[in-house]
Design an enzyme around this catalytic site. Structure first.
Site, mmCIF file in Angstrom:
data_model
loop_
_atom_site.group_PDB
_atom_site.id
_atom_site.type_symbol
_atom_site.label_atom_id
_atom_site.label_comp_id
_atom_site.label_asym_id
_atom_site.label_seq_id
_atom_site.Cartn_x
_atom_site.Cartn_y
_atom_site.Cartn_z
ATOM 1 N N ASN A 212 -20.390 -7.367 -12.920
ATOM 2 C CA ASN A 212 -20.754 -8.512 -13.763
ATOM 3 C C ASN A 212 -19.506 -9.337 -14.055
ATOM 4 O O ASN A 212 -18.428 -9.018 -13.551
ATOM 5 C CB ASN A 212 -21.430 -8.030 -15.057
ATOM 6 C CG ASN A 212 -20.546 -7.072 -15.810
ATOM 7 O OD1 ASN A 212 -19.467 -7.437 -16.259
ATOM 8 N ND2 ASN A 212 -20.971 -5.810 -15.926
ATOM 9 N N ASP A 283 -26.222 -1.274 -16.109
ATOM 10 C CA ASP A 283 -27.331 -0.392 -16.483
ATOM 11 C C ASP A 283 -27.843 0.397 -15.285
ATOM 12 O O ASP A 283 -28.407 1.471 -15.445
ATOM 13 C CB ASP A 283 -28.472 -1.225 -17.085
ATOM 14 C CG ASP A 283 -28.137 -1.655 -18.513
ATOM 15 O OD1 ASP A 283 -27.631 -0.819 -19.272
ATOM 16 O OD2 ASP A 283 -28.346 -2.837 -18.848
ATOM 17 N N LYS A 293 -19.972 0.748 6.147
ATOM 18 C CA LYS A 293 -20.456 -0.597 5.825
ATOM 19 C C LYS A 293 -21.903 -0.774 6.319
ATOM 20 O O LYS A 293 -22.179 -0.488 7.495
ATOM 21 C CB LYS A 293 -19.536 -1.621 6.509
ATOM 22 C CG LYS A 293 -19.880 -3.034 6.194
ATOM 23 C CD LYS A 293 -18.880 -3.977 6.844
ATOM 24 C CE LYS A 293 -19.325 -5.403 6.642
ATOM 25 N NZ LYS A 293 -18.478 -6.344 7.362
ATOM 26 N N PHE A 330 -21.625 -3.841 -28.842
ATOM 27 C CA PHE A 330 -21.713 -5.280 -28.592
ATOM 28 C C PHE A 330 -23.076 -5.567 -27.979
ATOM 29 O O PHE A 330 -23.656 -4.693 -27.330
ATOM 30 C CB PHE A 330 -20.623 -5.729 -27.608
ATOM 31 C CG PHE A 330 -19.365 -6.205 -28.274
ATOM 32 C CD1 PHE A 330 -18.521 -5.319 -28.920
ATOM 33 C CD2 PHE A 330 -19.029 -7.558 -28.254
ATOM 34 C CE1 PHE A 330 -17.367 -5.762 -29.538
ATOM 35 C CE2 PHE A 330 -17.864 -8.013 -28.864
ATOM 36 C CZ PHE A 330 -17.039 -7.115 -29.511
ATOM 37 N N LYS A 344 -30.962 -2.982 -30.398
ATOM 38 C CA LYS A 344 -29.889 -2.134 -29.846
ATOM 39 C C LYS A 344 -29.175 -1.371 -30.960
ATOM 40 O O LYS A 344 -28.819 -0.204 -30.808
ATOM 41 C CB LYS A 344 -28.893 -2.984 -29.054
ATOM 42 C CG LYS A 344 -29.434 -3.401 -27.705
ATOM 43 C CD LYS A 344 -28.518 -4.354 -26.956
ATOM 44 C CE LYS A 344 -29.223 -4.828 -25.680
ATOM 45 N NZ LYS A 344 -28.581 -5.930 -25.024
ATOM 46 N N LYS A 348 -29.669 2.636 -30.428
ATOM 47 C CA LYS A 348 -28.487 3.355 -29.942
ATOM 48 C C LYS A 348 -27.779 4.109 -31.069
ATOM 49 O O LYS A 348 -26.737 4.722 -30.850
ATOM 50 C CB LYS A 348 -27.514 2.376 -29.264
ATOM 51 C CG LYS A 348 -28.066 1.775 -27.964
ATOM 52 C CD LYS A 348 -27.106 0.762 -27.366
ATOM 53 C CE LYS A 348 -27.737 -0.057 -26.255
ATOM 54 N NZ LYS A 348 -27.331 0.340 -24.907
HETATM 55 O O1 PMT Z 1 -14.813 -9.261 -21.010
HETATM 56 P P1 PMT Z 1 -15.014 -10.719 -21.429
HETATM 57 O O2 PMT Z 1 -15.027 -11.663 -20.247
HETATM 58 O O3 PMT Z 1 -14.028 -11.139 -22.488
HETATM 59 O O4 PMT Z 1 -16.470 -10.818 -22.072
HETATM 60 C C1 PMT Z 1 -16.748 -10.131 -23.266
HETATM 61 C C2 PMT Z 1 -18.178 -9.579 -23.263
HETATM 62 C C3 PMT Z 1 -19.155 -10.716 -23.166
HETATM 63 C C4 PMT Z 1 -18.372 -8.605 -22.075
HETATM 64 C C5 PMT Z 1 -18.342 -8.787 -24.619
HETATM 65 O O5 PMT Z 1 -18.155 -9.653 -25.690
HETATM 66 C C6 PMT Z 1 -19.722 -8.135 -24.704
HETATM 67 O O6 PMT Z 1 -20.687 -8.714 -25.165
HETATM 68 N N1 PMT Z 1 -19.829 -6.847 -24.258
HETATM 69 C C7 PMT Z 1 -21.090 -6.114 -24.163
HETATM 70 C C8 PMT Z 1 -21.881 -6.642 -22.986
HETATM 71 C C9 PMT Z 1 -23.116 -5.835 -22.708
HETATM 72 O O7 PMT Z 1 -23.176 -5.225 -21.684
HETATM 73 O O8 PMT Z 1 -23.994 -5.785 -23.660
HETATM 74 P P2 PMT Z 1 -25.413 -4.995 -23.545
HETATM 75 O O9 PMT Z 1 -26.264 -5.745 -24.473
HETATM 76 O O10 PMT Z 1 -25.845 -4.879 -22.143
HETATM 77 O O11 PMT Z 1 -25.080 -3.533 -24.067
HETATM 78 C C10 PMT Z 1 -25.206 -3.169 -25.434
HETATM 79 C C11 PMT Z 1 -24.154 -2.136 -25.813
HETATM 80 O O12 PMT Z 1 -24.399 -0.901 -25.123
HETATM 81 C C12 PMT Z 1 -22.731 -2.531 -25.476
HETATM 82 O O13 PMT Z 1 -21.905 -2.073 -26.517
HETATM 83 C C13 PMT Z 1 -22.455 -1.779 -24.167
HETATM 84 O O14 PMT Z 1 -21.067 -1.450 -24.046
HETATM 85 C C14 PMT Z 1 -23.287 -0.525 -24.360
HETATM 86 N N2 PMT Z 1 -23.809 0.056 -23.106
HETATM 87 C C15 PMT Z 1 -24.615 -0.664 -22.283
HETATM 88 C C16 PMT Z 1 -25.136 -0.050 -21.151
HETATM 89 C C17 PMT Z 1 -24.811 1.288 -20.867
HETATM 90 N N3 PMT Z 1 -25.281 1.894 -19.790
HETATM 91 N N4 PMT Z 1 -24.017 1.966 -21.709
HETATM 92 C C18 PMT Z 1 -23.520 1.378 -22.815
HETATM 93 O O15 PMT Z 1 -22.793 1.998 -23.581
#
Ligand code: PMT
Length: 404
Positions: A212, A283, A293, A330, A344, A348
């Site tokens: 991403n 995810d 390849k 986040f 979330k 979580k």
């Molecule tokens: O890195 P930059 O370019 O500065 O950008 C910053 C950012 C946009 C990446 C950052 O501010 C941000 O929003 N990070 C979380 C992005 C995200 O994947 O969010 P989510 O809504 O998909 O996930 C929710 C939370 O679960 C997050 O804390 C994530 O770290 C966590 N997660 C998600 C999926 C997974 N399999 N395991 C996790 O722990």
């Protein structure tokens, strides 16, 4: 901005690394600081007084007895004006004098009158043989033992004499970061924080992957904000171009995939007081990684990749969390932002969630800026307006330290 309105006194001694100091002064001033300079006579052989005066916007103090001196006691008035003093580059000679209390020129008299009162950062730079000299090492140990002094270890690399070794002055960004740290109250001293940052990379075959747009800027800015406050930080990072140097309290763990990030977090979590999960974790990951390849078949044939779910790191931490541990997630959303973030936060088992939305210009991935809202599990909401990721991180960490 951390440096807005701060008064920084820069002391320059006579080493080739002095050529980097005008750039450092510009960097500090761009971030809102006022800068004054004191220099040894030898320093002015490497960088001109006119250059330093032009970039700092103030007269350079280099001669204790100059008739032109405004107060005739600049070595007292400059430290009174300053919020902190940076000595860079600090030569073996000046390090020895500072540690021994010798004050025989503008720089060392100024240091002497500053050293008991203000935060000091010293950036030694010299040939590796001079750095290894027992007298230099003894003086460095002496200076490190002073509570208000931070010594930034010289970097290893190419030296002015053409050889390679330990003795290079760290880069301007590292010094500017150490100046900020010296000016920050140690509100997180003794705290251990786990931070995830950047994207994860999920391999399809030896030449392709799913990922991403995360650059790691936000996660690294949060790590710096905690380090400046005196926390010990374990930074688990996916592949990024970001760097943090100059902090003893930092443990870096580089990972690629979500599975590796999960394992690193599992290993670190039991020992921390707080975890901030800023990484953009994939995810899903390919069910099988091809060991060669994958070849294109024909123009009309589509390729189907079967994906399997990655572990949800945040949800795992939510279940493991012990009393006293704080878990901050986040949420990056494109629609129904608040509802999705709240979902979330609950599902979580987080204590806090930071919402950023791609609907807001300048927020989210890639940019130097962000705009966030912080929600707590007990129903509070606070908004941080659009600002540099550094400023937004300062705001987030301040909110978290006040509340916990
Ligand atoms: O890195 P930059 O370019 O500065 O950008 C910053 C950012 C946009 C990446 C950052 O501010 C941000 O929003 N990070 C979380 C992005 C995200 O994947 O969010 P989510 O809504 O998909 O996930 C929710 C939370 O679960 C997050 O804390 C994530 O770290 C966590 N997660 C998600 C999926 C997974 N399999 N395991 C996790 O722990």
């Amino acid at each position: 901005m951390v440096l807005e309105g701060k008064h920084i006194l820069v002391g320059i001694s006579g080493g080739i690394a002095a050529y980097k100091i005008p750039e450092l002064i510009r960097t500090l001033k761009k971030q809102g600081a006022e800068v004054r300079v004191t220099a040894t006579k030898s320093a002015l052989q490497f960088v001109t007084e006119l250059t330093l005066q032009t970039v700092s916007g103030a007269r350079v103090y280099s001669d204790v007895f100059a008739a032109i001196n405004e107060h005739s006691t600049e070595h007292i008035s400059l430290p009174e004006w300053a919020d902190m003093m940076l000595i860079a580059p600090a030569t073996a000679n000046v390090i020895g004098k500072m540690a021994a209390g010798i004050a025989d020129d503008a720089l060392t008299t100024t240091f002497c009158s500053c050293s008991a009162r203000k935060p000091i950062v010293i950036a030694p730079a010299m040939n590796d043989k001079m750095w290894e000299c027992p007298a230099t090492q003894k003086a460095i140990e002496e200076l490190k033992s002073w509570a208000n002094v931070t010594v930034v270890e010289p970097a290893v690399g190419e030296l002015a004499c053409g050889t390679s070794g330990k003795g290079r002055m760290p880069e301007v960004e590292v010094l500017s970061e150490q100046v900020k740290a010296a000016l920050t109250e140690k509100t997180m001293a003794g705290k251990r924080v786990l931070i995830t940052a950047g994207p994860t990379v999920e391999k399809i075959d030896p030449v392709r992957y799913i990922s991403n747009f995360s650059t790691g800027k936000m996660g690294y800015a949060l790590a710096r904000a905690c380090l400046r406050r005196g926390a010990e930080v374990t930074l688990v990072s996916g592949p990024t171009q970001q760097k943090i140097e100059g902090y003893d309290g930092l443990r870096m763990v580089d990972v690629e995939s979500a599975q590796q990030m999960y394992e690193a977090v599992q290993e670190a979590f039991a020992k921390v007081d707080m975890a901030i999960l800023c990484a953009a974790v994939a995810d899903y990951t390919p069910k099988e990684v091809a060991d060669r390849k994958i070849k294109r078949q024909s123009e009309s044939e589509n390729l189907c990749l079967e994906l399997k779910a990655n572990p949800d790191i945040a949800a795992w931490l939510g279940k493991q969390k012990k009393a006293g541990q704080v878990l901050v997630g986040f949420a990056l959303e494109t629609d129904h932002e608040e509802a999705n973030a709240q979902k979330k936060l609950q599902s979580k088992g987080l204590d806090w969630i930071v919402l950023n939305s791609l609907q807001d210009k300048g927020a989210g991935f890639g940019t130097d800026t962000n705009k966030v809202s912080l929600y707590s599990a007990d129903g509070t909401k606070k908004d941080c307006p659009l600002g540099m990721k550094e400023a937004v991180s300062e705001w987030i960490v301040n909110q978290l330290t006040i509340a916990n």
